[in-house]
Design a protein around this motif. Sequence first.
Motif, PDB file in Angstrom:
ATOM      1  N   GLU A  41       1.722   2.668  -2.828  1.00 48.52           N
ATOM      2  CA  GLU A  41       2.093   3.286  -4.277  1.00 48.52           C
ATOM      3  C   GLU A  41       1.488   5.236  -4.014  1.00 48.52           C
ATOM      4  O   GLU A  41       2.257   5.777  -4.416  1.00 48.52           O
ATOM      5  CB  GLU A  41       1.319   2.678  -5.828  1.00 48.52           C
ATOM      6  CG  GLU A  41       2.465   1.967  -6.155  1.00 48.52           C
ATOM      7  CD  GLU A  41       1.532   1.339  -6.943  1.00 48.52           C
ATOM      8  OE1 GLU A  41       2.055   0.044  -7.888  1.00 48.52           O
ATOM      9  OE2 GLU A  41       0.356   0.639  -7.408  1.00 48.52           O
ATOM     10  N   ALA A  42       0.475   4.811  -3.289  1.00 45.99           N
ATOM     11  CA  ALA A  42      -0.265   6.470  -3.080  1.00 45.99           C
ATOM     12  C   ALA A  42       1.671   7.331  -2.281  1.00 45.99           C
ATOM     13  O   ALA A  42       0.973   8.403  -2.137  1.00 45.99           O
ATOM     14  CB  ALA A  42      -1.394   6.221  -3.239  1.00 45.99           C
ATOM     15  N   ASN A  43       1.787   6.848  -1.710  1.00 44.22           N
ATOM     16  CA  ASN A  43       2.630   7.646  -0.807  1.00 44.22           C
ATOM     17  C   ASN A  43       3.915   7.300  -1.229  1.00 44.22           C
ATOM     18  O   ASN A  43       4.812   7.255  -0.478  1.00 44.22           O
ATOM     19  CB  ASN A  43       2.372   6.238   0.907  1.00 44.22           C
ATOM     20  CG  ASN A  43       1.068   7.067   1.487  1.00 44.22           C
ATOM     21  OD1 ASN A  43       0.886   8.235   2.347  1.00 44.22           O
ATOM     22  ND2 ASN A  43       0.021   5.980   1.483  1.00 44.22           N
ATOM     23  N   GLY A  44       4.169   6.668  -2.422  1.00 45.06           N
ATOM     24  CA  GLY A  44       5.464   6.744  -2.990  1.00 45.06           C
ATOM     25  C   GLY A  44       6.450   6.057  -3.031  1.00 45.06           C
ATOM     26  O   GLY A  44       7.599   6.139  -3.041  1.00 45.06           O
ATOM     27  N   PHE A  45       6.634   4.637  -2.493  1.00 44.13           N
ATOM     28  CA  PHE A  45       6.687   3.723  -2.254  1.00 44.13           C
ATOM     29  C   PHE A  45       6.956   2.683  -3.571  1.00 44.13           C
ATOM     30  O   PHE A  45       5.750   2.747  -4.469  1.00 44.13           O
ATOM     31  CB  PHE A  45       5.978   2.911  -1.454  1.00 44.13           C
ATOM     32  CG  PHE A  45       5.871   3.020   0.067  1.00 44.13           C
ATOM     33  CD1 PHE A  45       7.325   2.425   0.920  1.00 44.13           C
ATOM     34  CD2 PHE A  45       5.375   3.718   0.855  1.00 44.13           C
ATOM     35  CE1 PHE A  45       7.673   2.296   2.020  1.00 44.13           C
ATOM     36  CE2 PHE A  45       5.143   4.135   2.271  1.00 44.13           C
ATOM     37  CZ  PHE A  45       6.821   3.610   3.045  1.00 44.13           C
ATOM     38  N   GLU A  46       7.690   2.497  -4.232  1.00 38.97           N
ATOM     39  CA  GLU A  46       8.114   1.288  -5.465  1.00 38.97           C
ATOM     40  C   GLU A  46       7.627   0.114  -4.870  1.00 38.97           C
ATOM     41  O   GLU A  46       8.647  -0.328  -3.723  1.00 38.97           O
ATOM     42  CB  GLU A  46       9.656   1.936  -5.595  1.00 38.97           C
ATOM     43  CG  GLU A  46       9.796   0.854  -6.682  1.00 38.97           C
ATOM     44  CD  GLU A  46      11.019   0.575  -7.117  1.00 38.97           C
ATOM     45  OE1 GLU A  46      11.193   0.795  -8.457  1.00 38.97           O
ATOM     46  OE2 GLU A  46      11.700   1.454  -6.746  1.00 38.97           O
ATOM     47  N   VAL A  47       6.948  -0.085  -5.006  1.00 39.41           N
ATOM     48  CA  VAL A  47       6.720  -1.644  -5.009  1.00 39.41           C
ATOM     49  C   VAL A  47       6.569  -2.717  -5.943  1.00 39.41           C
ATOM     50  O   VAL A  47       5.851  -3.229  -6.919  1.00 39.41           O
ATOM     51  CB  VAL A  47       4.464  -1.570  -5.027  1.00 39.41           C
ATOM     52  CG1 VAL A  47       4.181  -2.848  -4.079  1.00 39.41           C
ATOM     53  CG2 VAL A  47       3.810  -0.812  -3.849  1.00 39.41           C
ATOM     54  N   PHE A  48       6.481  -3.797  -5.211  1.00 42.15           N
ATOM     55  CA  PHE A  48       6.556  -5.369  -6.422  1.00 42.15           C
ATOM     56  C   PHE A  48       6.008  -6.034  -5.385  1.00 42.15           C
ATOM     57  O   PHE A  48       5.940  -6.129  -4.557  1.00 42.15           O
ATOM     58  CB  PHE A  48       8.699  -5.558  -5.835  1.00 42.15           C
ATOM     59  CG  PHE A  48       9.138  -4.863  -5.956  1.00 42.15           C
ATOM     60  CD1 PHE A  48       9.802  -4.462  -7.245  1.00 42.15           C
ATOM     61  CD2 PHE A  48      10.595  -3.663  -5.382  1.00 42.15           C
ATOM     62  CE1 PHE A  48      10.762  -3.381  -8.603  1.00 42.15           C
ATOM     63  CE2 PHE A  48      10.643  -3.165  -5.620  1.00 42.15           C
ATOM     64  CZ  PHE A  48      11.198  -2.666  -6.281  1.00 42.15           C
ATOM     65  N   ASP A  49       5.338  -6.202  -6.809  1.00 49.38           N
ATOM     66  CA  ASP A  49       3.750  -7.083  -5.967  1.00 49.38           C
ATOM     67  C   ASP A  49       4.289  -8.701  -6.749  1.00 49.38           C
ATOM     68  O   ASP A  49       4.005  -8.714  -7.930  1.00 49.38           O
ATOM     69  CB  ASP A  49       2.696  -6.677  -6.816  1.00 49.38           C
ATOM     70  CG  ASP A  49       0.864  -7.729  -6.262  1.00 49.38           C
ATOM     71  OD1 ASP A  49       1.805  -8.323  -5.582  1.00 49.38           O
ATOM     72  OD2 ASP A  49       0.709  -6.646  -6.981  1.00 49.38           O
ATOM     73  N   LEU A  50       4.233  -9.566  -5.976  1.00 49.15           N
ATOM     74  CA  LEU A  50       4.500 -11.193  -6.077  1.00 49.15           C
ATOM     75  C   LEU A  50       3.245 -11.775  -6.437  1.00 49.15           C
ATOM     76  O   LEU A  50       3.189 -12.940  -6.739  1.00 49.15           O
ATOM     77  CB  LEU A  50       5.344 -11.971  -5.328  1.00 49.15           C
ATOM     78  CG  LEU A  50       6.920 -10.902  -4.791  1.00 49.15           C
ATOM     79  CD1 LEU A  50       7.811 -11.735  -3.655  1.00 49.15           C
ATOM     80  CD2 LEU A  50       7.575 -10.223  -6.055  1.00 49.15           C
ATOM     81  N   GLY A  51       2.381 -11.483  -6.239  1.00 53.25           N
ATOM     82  CA  GLY A  51       0.787 -11.949  -6.660  1.00 53.25           C
ATOM     83  C   GLY A  51       0.283 -12.439  -5.512  1.00 53.25           C
ATOM     84  O   GLY A  51       1.024 -12.410  -4.102  1.00 53.25           O
ATOM     85  N   THR A  52      -0.615 -13.710  -6.075  1.00 53.77           N
ATOM     86  CA  THR A  52      -0.437 -14.699  -4.143  1.00 53.77           C
ATOM     87  C   THR A  52       0.209 -16.307  -4.285  1.00 53.77           C
ATOM     88  O   THR A  52       0.541 -16.719  -5.252  1.00 53.77           O
ATOM     89  CB  THR A  52      -2.472 -14.747  -5.093  1.00 53.77           C
ATOM     90  OG1 THR A  52      -2.357 -15.449  -5.823  1.00 53.77           O
ATOM     91  CG2 THR A  52      -3.141 -13.415  -4.803  1.00 53.77           C
ATOM     92  N   ASP A  53      -0.689 -16.926  -3.007  1.00 50.99           N
ATOM     93  CA  ASP A  53      -0.351 -17.950  -2.797  1.00 50.99           C
ATOM     94  C   ASP A  53       1.993 -17.631  -2.989  1.00 50.99           C
ATOM     95  O   ASP A  53       1.795 -18.996  -4.216  1.00 50.99           O
ATOM     96  CB  ASP A  53      -0.448 -19.162  -3.854  1.00 50.99           C
ATOM     97  CG  ASP A  53      -0.783 -20.635  -3.930  1.00 50.99           C
ATOM     98  OD1 ASP A  53       0.023 -20.822  -2.513  1.00 50.99           O
ATOM     99  OD2 ASP A  53      -0.381 -21.656  -4.353  1.00 50.99           O
ATOM    100  N   VAL A  54       1.991 -17.457  -2.332  1.00 52.26           N
ATOM    101  CA  VAL A  54       3.229 -17.163  -3.144  1.00 52.26           C
ATOM    102  C   VAL A  54       4.500 -17.478  -1.585  1.00 52.26           C
ATOM    103  O   VAL A  54       4.235 -17.330  -0.427  1.00 52.26           O
ATOM    104  CB  VAL A  54       4.288 -15.198  -3.075  1.00 52.26           C
ATOM    105  CG1 VAL A  54       5.094 -15.392  -3.199  1.00 52.26           C
ATOM    106  CG2 VAL A  54       3.061 -14.463  -3.693  1.00 52.26           C
TER     107      VAL A  54
END
Lengths: 210, 461
Positions: free
Chosen positions: A114-127
């Motif tokens: 994110e700090a580098n300008g990416f749009e991030v989709f975080d799916l969490g753990t145990d995915v």
Amino acid sequence: MSDILEKISLAIQEGEEDEVLEHVDEALGEGISAQKILDEGLLHGMGIVGERFTSGDAFVPEVMSAADALNGATAVLKEKFIEEGVTSTGKAVIATVNGDLHDIGKNLVKLMLEANGFEVFDLGTDVKQESIVQAAKDNNADIIALSALLTTTMAEMGNVVKAIEEAGIRDQVKILIGGSPITQGFADEIGADGTASNAAAAADLAKQLI
Amino acid sequence: MGKISYTKTAYDNLDDFVYAHAVHPVTLKNGISIGGGTMYPEVNFTLPTMLVNEGTFPEVINIYKEIATGISERANILQVPGFVAEIELLPQTTFVPKWGIEIAKVVNDIIKENEAKTGTKGAVRQTPVDIREGRELEHMWHGKHWDSVLETFEGSAKAGTELLAIESIGGKYVHDEGLMYADIEKVIFSYATLGCPDMERLWTEIVRIADENDVVAAGDTACGFANTSMVLADGKMIPEVFAAIDRVCSAVRTLVAVQVGAKGPDKDCGYEGVYLKAITGTPISMEGRIAAVAHLSHVGNVAISLADLWSNESIQHIKLLAAYSEVCSFEQLAYDCRLMNEGTKRGKDTALLLRDLNADTDSPINATAYILRPDIVLEISKELVKVEDNYFKRTKAAAMLAADALRKGYDAGRLALSDKEVKQLDKIRKTIDSITEDEQEFVKNGIAKTKALRPEVYDLA
């Protein structure tokens, strides 16, 4: 750099979200484009924070506050970005793989992306692998970043790579893997595009790969 | 039983506070007395790179058999006075309790067969994974996650494992959020409002299972909390003074297990166990230099100063030149124990010299090492037990006492800290001062400010 863009950059470096928003509003009032505000104000400040972190002069909490301020500003600028056709550095889907419940490492990589300008989709753990593939498809991801801390879950990363291949999107995404037991040799073995020794290096690698 | 309230420490005199000796030793069925004057190795291990599923489970069992056999044989050769083998289950082997129970049975059977044949005393500590997390979690204290954890404990106790332990995680996600912002108020909230009440519920059940099956409810650890903090600090991602303060706060949470009936030995990666020992007199397992196979730390020597069991944390089962990795790790532990036990044999002065040499080699250069010094532990513990036995008040006091001890150590030249760390220490101290005294207001603020919290799973909604 204009005064107001410098003020935005400084406020980002200090992680002062309210100040950032105030200056962004001011900059828009001066007729400065959203693209310029993003590149020369917000990401400029974020870049300095990232450099300070990499060189050991800043701690994660300082990066977190700066990233929060950045996210607050980009939310405000969203409409302007659409109007001007501004795009992010890239889109990344990130997850800790099936069977693994650890998430601090993943969260740090998310932060640095994110700090580098990416749009991030975080799916969490145990995915599960199908959820990762679906999220990559739904969001047109450029990067899929996978995390595992256990010797018994790192093998699942290979299954995710296979699922991405079977879904026919392998040539559209770059796959990064990370976690304590992960080596470059393992990344090569399962057909991932790379691994990095820390979160900042992972974000650099993501930028290089897309 | 009711909850024990500790209002004074188990030790008055620093010279009585030493490794291998606990005020309340735990004696196992075969006579191993943990904290009774002998330090024993506690070896831990994990599987190599492999998937764990129905298809691979027979191979998993074979690997655990190989591990238990290898360790038993090495224990015979080295003539150890006794040992503990800890099985830290993996998520998959707790989600499916029958797998975790079967692993416990095969490891325990091999160690007990060896004991019957050779006289080498061994015991198994079974540590299920606290799987109470994720989107599917219904509630911390009921539902399938809770049931699976308790079923694994129950089955393992019946299968013969004599020590029950866990790295419980109530409040962990809120604590993680606190770490990412170095927010001491949120860390205190995670322990006092979420972690401690969760420990009360969970450990009351573990103690019940242990009592019903004539085994020992051993102890917990702040692995998911202060260890995460310590590892981040070791990577220079958060201030080391923050991790040290976090460690002392975590002691209030880990203590709850003993307050509701656990007997020790506390779990190896709970470095805060030294505070538990000071306050309750229960024995503890610690890990240090031999745990370099699992993670970096700055407390490799100081950690042995008060240890009753000496552990390697964990090592993955791979073949080395000498033997499998866990066997080599076990041998290293055994040699450390021999040295420390020889110190005990030569008399109190030698034991104290060994204790202090180990403490003094680490404590001047790292904040966590400093707050693990026996003298500092006892000093802080004596002040902590004067505070009303209330989770919020004690956790906040722990933070304050730790911050003040670090500052005092720095000012006296006993602890080296960078300017950046000193600045952070002062900032944290000011934040602690600014935390309200009103617990209701504290909880209300904590719930409102925390993104990672699902209040309903803790009955806080």
